[in-house]
Write a protein that holds these residues in place. Structure first.
Motif, mmCIF file in Angstrom:
data_model
loop_
_atom_site.group_PDB
_atom_site.id
_atom_site.type_symbol
_atom_site.label_atom_id
_atom_site.label_comp_id
_atom_site.label_asym_id
_atom_site.label_seq_id
_atom_site.Cartn_x
_atom_site.Cartn_y
_atom_site.Cartn_z
ATOM 1 N N TYR A 99 -25.399 -39.303 25.034
ATOM 2 C CA TYR A 99 -25.715 -39.535 26.440
ATOM 3 C C TYR A 99 -25.385 -40.958 26.889
ATOM 4 O O TYR A 99 -24.917 -41.179 28.004
ATOM 5 C CB TYR A 99 -27.183 -39.217 26.722
ATOM 6 C CG TYR A 99 -27.522 -37.749 26.576
ATOM 7 C CD1 TYR A 99 -26.711 -36.769 27.142
ATOM 8 C CD2 TYR A 99 -28.649 -37.341 25.871
ATOM 9 C CE1 TYR A 99 -27.013 -35.428 27.008
ATOM 10 C CE2 TYR A 99 -28.958 -35.994 25.741
ATOM 11 C CZ TYR A 99 -28.138 -35.046 26.302
ATOM 12 O OH TYR A 99 -28.434 -33.711 26.171
ATOM 13 N N GLU A 100 -25.628 -41.914 26.029
ATOM 14 C CA GLU A 100 -25.330 -43.302 26.392
ATOM 15 C C GLU A 100 -23.830 -43.501 26.579
ATOM 16 O O GLU A 100 -23.387 -44.164 27.521
ATOM 17 C CB GLU A 100 -25.868 -44.253 25.324
ATOM 18 C CG GLU A 100 -27.393 -44.310 25.270
ATOM 19 C CD GLU A 100 -27.880 -45.322 24.261
ATOM 20 O OE1 GLU A 100 -27.037 -46.035 23.673
ATOM 21 O OE2 GLU A 100 -29.103 -45.386 24.037
ATOM 22 N N GLU A 101 -23.040 -42.927 25.686
ATOM 23 C CA GLU A 101 -21.585 -43.111 25.759
ATOM 24 C C GLU A 101 -20.989 -42.462 27.001
ATOM 25 O O GLU A 101 -20.074 -43.014 27.632
ATOM 26 C CB GLU A 101 -20.918 -42.536 24.510
ATOM 27 C CG GLU A 101 -19.440 -42.890 24.410
ATOM 28 C CD GLU A 101 -18.796 -42.396 23.125
ATOM 29 O OE1 GLU A 101 -17.660 -42.822 22.850
ATOM 30 O OE2 GLU A 101 -19.413 -41.590 22.418
ATOM 31 N N LEU A 102 -21.505 -41.296 27.396
ATOM 32 C CA LEU A 102 -20.921 -40.631 28.552
ATOM 33 C C LEU A 102 -21.222 -41.371 29.851
ATOM 34 O O LEU A 102 -20.568 -41.137 30.872
ATOM 35 C CB LEU A 102 -21.367 -39.167 28.639
ATOM 36 C CG LEU A 102 -22.797 -38.806 29.044
ATOM 37 C CD1 LEU A 102 -22.940 -38.712 30.565
ATOM 38 C CD2 LEU A 102 -23.191 -37.473 28.425
ATOM 39 N N GLU A 103 -22.210 -42.300 29.813
ATOM 40 C CA GLU A 103 -22.524 -43.087 31.006
ATOM 41 C C GLU A 103 -21.610 -44.302 31.157
ATOM 42 O O GLU A 103 -21.645 -44.989 32.174
ATOM 43 C CB GLU A 103 -23.978 -43.557 30.965
ATOM 44 C CG GLU A 103 -25.007 -42.437 30.949
ATOM 45 C CD GLU A 103 -25.096 -41.674 32.264
ATOM 46 O OE1 GLU A 103 -24.294 -41.967 33.187
ATOM 47 O OE2 GLU A 103 -25.941 -40.784 32.380
ATOM 48 N N GLU A 104 -20.782 -44.591 30.135
ATOM 49 C CA GLU A 104 -19.894 -45.746 30.228
ATOM 50 C C GLU A 104 -18.913 -45.572 31.383
ATOM 51 O O GLU A 104 -18.488 -44.466 31.698
ATOM 52 C CB GLU A 104 -19.148 -45.927 28.902
ATOM 53 C CG GLU A 104 -20.086 -46.322 27.756
ATOM 54 C CD GLU A 104 -19.366 -46.433 26.424
ATOM 55 O OE1 GLU A 104 -18.120 -46.312 26.412
ATOM 56 O OE2 GLU A 104 -20.041 -46.632 25.400
ATOM 57 N N GLU A 105 -18.569 -46.694 32.005
ATOM 58 C CA GLU A 105 -17.806 -46.671 33.253
ATOM 59 C C GLU A 105 -16.468 -45.966 33.116
ATOM 60 O O GLU A 105 -16.016 -45.272 34.033
ATOM 61 C CB GLU A 105 -17.594 -48.106 33.757
ATOM 62 C CG GLU A 105 -17.002 -48.176 35.149
ATOM 63 C CD GLU A 105 -16.944 -49.609 35.682
ATOM 64 O OE1 GLU A 105 -16.278 -49.823 36.698
ATOM 65 O OE2 GLU A 105 -17.574 -50.497 35.064
#
Length: 267
Positions: A6-12
């Motif tokens: 989930y954290e990675e998919l929020e990257e710009e």
């Protein structure tokens, strides 16, 4: 399914993100994210819970969840494959992308989804063909706006730990004569206590919950394509094809054979 992606998919730069779960028996915590999500089920039925509704996602269908919608996913199907795609919001998007719903999948879209089976992680412009492939996949989705898929077996699912164990037990023994008395005895409680738990926690009685699980399981068996309707009726606890057909039509609105063709995309 773990929460680490989930954290990675929020990257710009994660305009697209792919995270497939091909193991069955899926369960996530309640979560939300700033990317919209396409969930496609292959081989079973997936339960998706939003704040106000319990959705059933049958195989050969996809669900579109707009960004920011809290939800969690649960499936008891051991053979279900779950394909997850995440999309950042774009300027000037079609209104299709603002609404949560379930849609049928035609052969072209299914082949495009299956083509990504071995993909994982974020897809950026640096990934070339993968990036433009996902852009094309997203681009054809609004064509499905008039292909909403009605799945009318709706009921709450237990969050209470004891009732959840009972629900799993029922789901694993649907071919048996699961009277409320027999189930209460299996879990060391009185019939009155079990009945009260269903009404107080789920707002429905035991028989209605059992019926919903049986009809849901029958749909999973239909999609496996291995059994005729009589065999399916026996496997989900009905002692005749006519009694199964009558209950199925009462719950779904059409006979099981007609719904089978609908699930397979024949109608």
């Amino acid at each position: 399914m773990k929460n680490t992606h989930y954290e990675e998919l929020e990257e710009e730069d994660a305009e697209f993100y792919v995270y497939h779960v091909l193991t069955g028996n899926i369960q996530t915590e309640k979560h939300t994210h700033n990317s919209a999500q396409l969930i496609y089920a292959e081989g079973g039925i997936v339960h998706i819970f939003t704040e106000f509704r319990h959705w059933y996602l049958p195989a050969r269908c996809f669900m579109w969840i707009p960004a920011g919608v809290p939800h969690y996913v649960l499936s008891f199907s051991p053979k279900v494959d779950l394909y997850d795609f995440y999309f950042k919001k774009e300027d000037g998007e079609d209104e299709f992308f603002n609404t949560i719903n379930i849609y049928s999948v035609n052969n072209l879209l299914r082949e495009m989804i299956m083509y990504t089976k071995d993909w994982n992680g974020k897809i950026t412009k640096n990934d070339g063909s993968k990036y433009y492939f996902l852009k094309a996949l997203k681009g054809i989705l609004p064509e499905k706006k008039d292909k909403r898929f009605a799945f009318p077996v709706q009921h709450p699912f237990p969050k209470d730990e004891t009732l959840l164990k009972i629900a799993k037990y029922i789901n694993a023994n649907l071919d048996k004569n699961l009277t409320i008395e027999a189930t209460a005895k299996e879990f060391g409680m009185s019939t009155r206590t079990l009945s009260r738990k269903f009404k107080e926690i789920l707002g429905m009685n035991y028989v209605r919950f059992l019926r919903a699980l049986r009809i849901t399981r029958s749909l999973e068996l239909m999609l496996e394509g291995k059994y005729n309707m009589y065999e399916i009726a026996m496997m989900v606890g009905y002692n005749s094809l006519s009694s199964f057909s009558n209950i199925f039509k009462k719950v779904i609105g059409i006979p099981p054979t007609e719904y089978y063709h609908k699930l397979k995309g024949d109608k």
